[in-house]
Design an enzyme around this catalytic site. Structure first.
Site, mmCIF file in Angstrom:
data_model
loop_
_atom_site.group_PDB
_atom_site.id
_atom_site.type_symbol
_atom_site.label_atom_id
_atom_site.label_comp_id
_atom_site.label_asym_id
_atom_site.label_seq_id
_atom_site.Cartn_x
_atom_site.Cartn_y
_atom_site.Cartn_z
ATOM 1 N N ASP A 146 1.081 -39.983 16.826
ATOM 2 C CA ASP A 146 0.045 -39.733 15.820
ATOM 3 C C ASP A 146 -0.388 -40.993 15.079
ATOM 4 O O ASP A 146 -1.577 -41.255 14.939
ATOM 5 C CB ASP A 146 0.515 -38.664 14.830
ATOM 6 N N ARG A 152 10.212 -41.797 0.989
ATOM 7 C CA ARG A 152 8.780 -42.055 0.747
ATOM 8 C C ARG A 152 8.571 -43.146 -0.305
ATOM 9 O O ARG A 152 7.756 -44.050 -0.083
ATOM 10 C CB ARG A 152 8.033 -40.766 0.376
ATOM 11 N N SER A 171 8.795 -31.079 14.211
ATOM 12 C CA SER A 171 8.434 -32.215 13.377
ATOM 13 C C SER A 171 9.736 -32.752 12.796
ATOM 14 O O SER A 171 10.455 -32.052 12.096
ATOM 15 C CB SER A 171 7.494 -31.758 12.254
HETATM 16 N N1 ARG Z 1 10.801 -30.412 3.824
HETATM 17 C C1 ARG Z 1 11.469 -31.657 3.652
HETATM 18 C C2 ARG Z 1 10.897 -32.387 2.468
HETATM 19 O O1 ARG Z 1 9.856 -32.041 2.020
HETATM 20 C C3 ARG Z 1 11.440 -32.482 4.904
HETATM 21 C C4 ARG Z 1 10.117 -33.054 5.285
HETATM 22 C C5 ARG Z 1 10.227 -33.718 6.599
HETATM 23 N N2 ARG Z 1 9.022 -34.385 6.963
HETATM 24 C C6 ARG Z 1 8.504 -34.318 8.165
HETATM 25 N N3 ARG Z 1 7.401 -34.951 8.374
HETATM 26 N N4 ARG Z 1 9.050 -33.632 9.131
HETATM 27 O O2 ARG Z 1 11.495 -33.293 1.956
#
Ligand code: ARG
Length: 401
Positions: free
Chosen positions: A14, A95, A175
């Site tokens: 992506d 992040r 994912s």
């Molecule tokens: N739901 C979790 C969070 O919000 C994990 C997110 C994982 N991200 C991803 N792009 N698969 O922290």
């Protein structure tokens, strides 16, 4: 001058396609930014070459593993942070460190905009953009999947048409986001919340049903931070890595939950965080002997609020900073050793010792040598129950029951 955009680049399909896609949609030059937070897999050099092969004008790569462990994972450990009581914030804490590097790269390369590969349904878009707004208020944000209609099918077609140096056939139904603090898996078959995860979903942990022999480990902490494992000095990064390996081999740290996303959706998540969960367990048990009762009770509430703020993308907020100051203050005496047994999916503490412990053997013992004066208890209990007793007397007077 041509406008420049920095893109948070993973090396996957992506974001590889996003390089050219953003270029075509906006006319801007794209600079790929890849940050190593311990996700493993390909080397930064391989990722840099692919970014350039996909049309990036520059590639910025950073080994941020120690930075991530020291400045993001350790505060999470000190807070014993578990969102909704389960999730050690794996993606949520990665992040902000990526944001720091994105803003740094934007400055270095004179970019006006930051791009990321998130969809419009998750938490990560919020974490990226709130972080960027805070650290680089002049920077704009764009998300090609969300804002420029870059779907999976279009990404595959684009990569094939342009002959991009990236695999388009490997189909992963999930994912996945991972770093040294843990791994998150979502979507696909897991969206039916009655479906149990299949074995192939896991990577950091072995099946706990068939564990190897029990593994006893001693973790030494200094002011809330792990400093040695079995007497061997370690950095925070090494502590997490070593426990990922040892606790992972025992299937420790598997988590299967439905959680509340910030955008109002409940979503099924599978996490694996063997090192994080072993460390949080050990750290909490050390706090149990080194932190005074009222401070400990209050800290549990603070830790929960801290986890919510970080989950909700408020890493750089004033309240989070204030809570950090409180948590840091509580860690002054959180030093000592925790011994635990890793086995069959569990990390169970069976010994603790600390020079700064509040555990007083002479007060606690039921044997002779007891220094606790039991005669004080009667009066204490009388006064402790007094206000409820007065209230129940009033209730009886007014309602007759
Ligand atoms: N739901 C979790 C969070 O919000 C994990 C997110 C994982 N991200 C991803 N792009 N698969 O922290």
């Amino acid at each position: 001058m041509t406008e420049r955009i920095v893109l948070a680049y993973s090396g996957g399909l992506d974001t590889s396609v996003a390089i050219g896609w953003i270029g075509e949609a906006t006319g801007a030059e794209v600079i790929a930014v890849a940050v190593d937070v311990g996700q493993g897999g390909e080397s930064l050099e391989t990722i840099r070459q692919r970014a350039l092969g996909c049309g990036a004008v520059e590639a910025y790569v950073a080994d941020a593993r120690d930075e991530f462990a020291n400045e993001y994972a350790m505060p999470t450990l000190k807070a014993n942070a578990l969102y909704q009581g389960h999730y050690p914030l794996v993606s949520a804490i990665s992040r902000p460190v990526i944001v720091k590097h994105l803003v740094k790269a934007a400055r270095e390369f004179g970019a006006t905009t930051v791009a990321h590969g998130c969809t419009g349904k998750g938490n990560d878009q919020v974490r990226f953009e709130v972080g960027i707004q805070t650290l680089g208020p002049d920077l704009k944000c764009i998300a090609p999947v969300r804002d420029l209609a870059l779907t999976r099918d279009k990404a595959i077609a684009f990569a094939e048409e342009k002959g991009l140096p990236i695999e388009t056939t490997k189909k992963n139904p999930y994912s996945i986001d991972q770093n040294v603090w843990g791994r998150a898996v979502e979507t696909g078959y897991l969206e039916d919340i009655w479906n149990a995860p299949t074995k192939d979903i896991y990577d950091y942990t072995a099946t706990p049903e068939f564990p190897p022999a029990p593994d006893e480990v001693t973790i030494s902490f200094q002011a809330g931070v792990p400093v040695a494992i079995d007497g061997v000095k370690v950095t925070p990064l090494q502590a997490i890595q070593e426990l990922n390996r040892r606790a992972g081999a025992q299937g420790v740290g598997r988590i299967d939950v439905v959680e509340d996303r910030l955008v109002g959706i409940k979503s099924r998540e599978i996490y694996e965080a063997p090192g994080a969960m072993a460390l949080i367990t050990a750290h909490k048990h050390l706090e149990d002997i080194t932190i005074e009762r009222e401070q400990a009770r209050f800290k549990a509430t603070v830790g929960q609020r801290w986890a919510e703020l970080v989950y909700d993308g408020q890493w750089f907020s004033p309240l989070k900073r204030s809570l950090d100051a409180f948590i840091e203050d509580t860690q002054q005496y959180v030093s000592g050793d925790i011994r635990m047994v890793l086995h069959g999916g569990q990390a169970i503490v069976n010994g603790r010792r600390s020079e700064t412990s509040l555990y007083d053997f002479d007060l606690a013992t039921y044997d002779t040598g007891d220094t606790f004066d039991q005669s004080m208890a009667r009066g204490f209990i009388e006064l402790w129950g007094m206000s409820s007793k007065v209230a129940s007397g009033r209730d009886l007077r007014v309602t007759g029951e």
